[in-house]
Design an enzyme around this catalytic site. Structure first.
Site, PDB file in Angstrom:
ATOM      1  CE  LYS A 110       9.459  42.480 -29.933  1.00  0.00           C
ATOM      2  NZ  LYS A 110       8.234  41.746 -29.628  1.00  0.00           N
TER       3      LYS A 110
ATOM      4  CG  ASP B 116       8.162  38.110 -29.589  1.00  0.00           C
ATOM      5  OD1 ASP B 116       8.978  37.680 -28.760  1.00  0.00           O
ATOM      6  OD2 ASP B 116       8.145  39.295 -29.957  1.00  0.00           O
TER       7      ASP B 116
ATOM      8  CB  CYS C 220       8.771  39.983 -26.155  1.00  0.00           C
ATOM      9  SG  CYS C 220       8.400  41.721 -26.410  1.00  0.00           S
TER      10      CYS C 220
ATOM     11  CG  HIS D  83      10.482  45.012 -27.826  1.00  0.00           C
ATOM     12  ND1 HIS D  83       9.592  44.494 -26.926  1.00  0.00           N
ATOM     13  CD2 HIS D  83       9.908  46.119 -28.336  1.00  0.00           C
ATOM     14  CE1 HIS D  83       8.515  45.243 -26.890  1.00  0.00           C
ATOM     15  NE2 HIS D  83       8.682  46.242 -27.738  1.00  0.00           N
TER      16      HIS D  83
END
Length: 124
Positions: free
Chosen positions: A113, A18, A60, A115
């Site tokens: 991550k 990110d 993201c 997400h």
């Protein structure tokens, strides 16, 4: 993997970050010039394949979803980052890049991550 399969298929290490600009790494023109040398990542780039064209979303979650499924995020219900308590996540019916590689004999792993959903059935 061992045996003939391991000899035919290349290793794949895919890193998704990110907030990393195209020119932040040395292998893409940044690194030392930007004040942050990236020698280890630059060496990985020299040894492998660099992907240079991926159109991202402004958040993201939809970017990850598009990359992992090859589909527009709105089709999988991941067109934005979900607010706490709201329904969220990649639809369980989606076939991901990790599943494709696993079906092809690769061992896959995810570090960091996710997400793309917080409900149990939407976790990797």
């Amino acid at each position: 993997a061992e045996g003939p399969l391991a000899q035919k298929q290349p290793n794949i290490v895919f890193m998704l970050t990110d907030n990393l600009g195209y020119g932040d790494l040395g292998s893409y023109g940044g690194g030392v010039i930007r004040g942050v040398p990236t020698p280890k990542l630059d060496e990985l780039a020299r040894q492998g394949m660099r992907l240079t064209n991926f159109n991202v979303e402004p958040e993201c979650t939809p970017s990850r979803s598009a990359l992992l499924t090859g589909r527009m995020p709105i089709r999988s219900g991941t067109d934005s980052v979900a607010l706490p308590g709201s329904p969220d996540g990649l639809a369980p019916c989606e076939y991901t890049l990790a599943e494709l590689l696993s079906d092809a004999g690769y061992a896959t792993a995810l570090y960091g991550k996710w997400h793309l959903g917080s409900e149990q059935e939407r976790l990797p």
